[in-house]
Design an enzyme around this catalytic site. Sequence first.
Site, PDB file in Angstrom:
ATOM      1  N   GLY A  72     -83.938  33.623  69.128  1.00  0.00           N
ATOM      2  CA  GLY A  72     -82.622  34.080  69.573  1.00  0.00           C
ATOM      3  C   GLY A  72     -82.585  35.475  70.163  1.00  0.00           C
ATOM      4  O   GLY A  72     -81.592  36.193  70.021  1.00  0.00           O
ATOM      5  N   ASN A  99     -88.580  41.213  80.407  1.00  0.00           N
ATOM      6  CA  ASN A  99     -87.769  39.998  80.424  1.00  0.00           C
ATOM      7  C   ASN A  99     -86.344  40.378  80.037  1.00  0.00           C
ATOM      8  O   ASN A  99     -86.107  40.950  78.979  1.00  0.00           O
ATOM      9  CB  ASN A  99     -88.364  38.989  79.436  1.00  0.00           C
ATOM     10  N   ASN A 127     -84.164  36.098  82.521  1.00  0.00           N
ATOM     11  CA  ASN A 127     -84.180  34.920  81.657  1.00  0.00           C
ATOM     12  C   ASN A 127     -82.813  34.238  81.694  1.00  0.00           C
ATOM     13  O   ASN A 127     -81.900  34.633  80.976  1.00  0.00           O
ATOM     14  CB  ASN A 127     -84.539  35.329  80.226  1.00  0.00           C
ATOM     15  N   CYS A 130     -82.995  30.687  78.262  1.00  0.00           N
ATOM     16  CA  CYS A 130     -83.270  30.668  76.827  1.00  0.00           C
ATOM     17  C   CYS A 130     -82.337  29.680  76.126  1.00  0.00           C
ATOM     18  O   CYS A 130     -81.116  29.813  76.207  1.00  0.00           O
ATOM     19  CB  CYS A 130     -83.086  32.057  76.218  1.00  0.00           C
ATOM     20  N   LYS A 165     -86.664  33.247  85.598  1.00  0.00           N
ATOM     21  CA  LYS A 165     -87.281  32.232  84.725  1.00  0.00           C
ATOM     22  C   LYS A 165     -86.337  31.048  84.562  1.00  0.00           C
ATOM     23  O   LYS A 165     -85.193  31.206  84.128  1.00  0.00           O
ATOM     24  CB  LYS A 165     -87.616  32.844  83.364  1.00  0.00           C
TER      25      LYS A 165
END
Length: 304
Positions: A72, A99, A127, A130, A165
């Site tokens: 997380g 990131n 990112n 996620c 990403k």
Amino acid sequence: MADLRVNIGSLKLKNPVMTASGTFGYGIEFADFIPLGGIGGIIVKGTTLLPREGNDYPRMAETAQGMLNCVGLQNKGVDYFAEHIYPQIKDIDTNMIVNVSGSSPEDYAECAARIDVLDKIPAIELNISCPNVKHGGMAFGTSCEGAASVVRAVRERYHKTLIVKLSPNVTDIAAIACACEAEGADAVSLINTLMGTSIDIERRQFRLSIGTGGLSGPAVKPVALRMVWQVAHAVKIPVVGLGGITTAEDAIEFMMAGATAIQIGTANFLDPAVTIKVRDGINEWLDRHGCRSVSEIIGVMLNA
């Protein structure tokens, strides 16, 4: 020895081997195991505008041929990174890449802007994929509109190499890659983890605190390889491949599928020297096959 140098936009890598965010700390944790300057880049753990506690424990579970995690994005925030971590890593002789994650396009952009001023950080990896956070993260990476909104906001305030990403938990990852390219991404990296779960049948409970988590490791490699090949067909910007890479042969498959560079993630937990072994293995393969440069194999399967 073959020439292993590759470029991702204006970012110059001495070889195509990088580390995946969240699996290599800030790099300094691995300094006792490998020469950090011997790999092409280190992507440090996820960084957000404000500190994050992450999810409750347990947040890792082993699976067949891989692992699940729901960490997380635990971190102390971008200001802590700039003040305390950056001085420790800025002189490492490789590309140090941050990131970046957030809960809104504005969060992403502000975090990126604070990293933009750090001279020795030549790139960020955005990112938008996620799966283990309640707000933001993968929510932006599952639609062209969401991905474009974040890349657009960050591109206005971040002026160095921007890698995005991508999430595999979508129906058309190539379309999302194209949306990121259209908004100014310099490269895309894929894949992030696949959504999964695991149940302890004796306790009748999930093995992860939030029930689901991201699956990584060798089990995801065929999916990752297919998606890299699809995206490399669709975009003109460089593609960075990751997902289940544990050997030089794995890395070469990804490069043949169209990846300019690769990232190694879960394998770092099993062997802290795997990045150097993969780098050397790529070089040995190229020498054995009479290749003078790694560029000779990048994308050879795109016209197969």
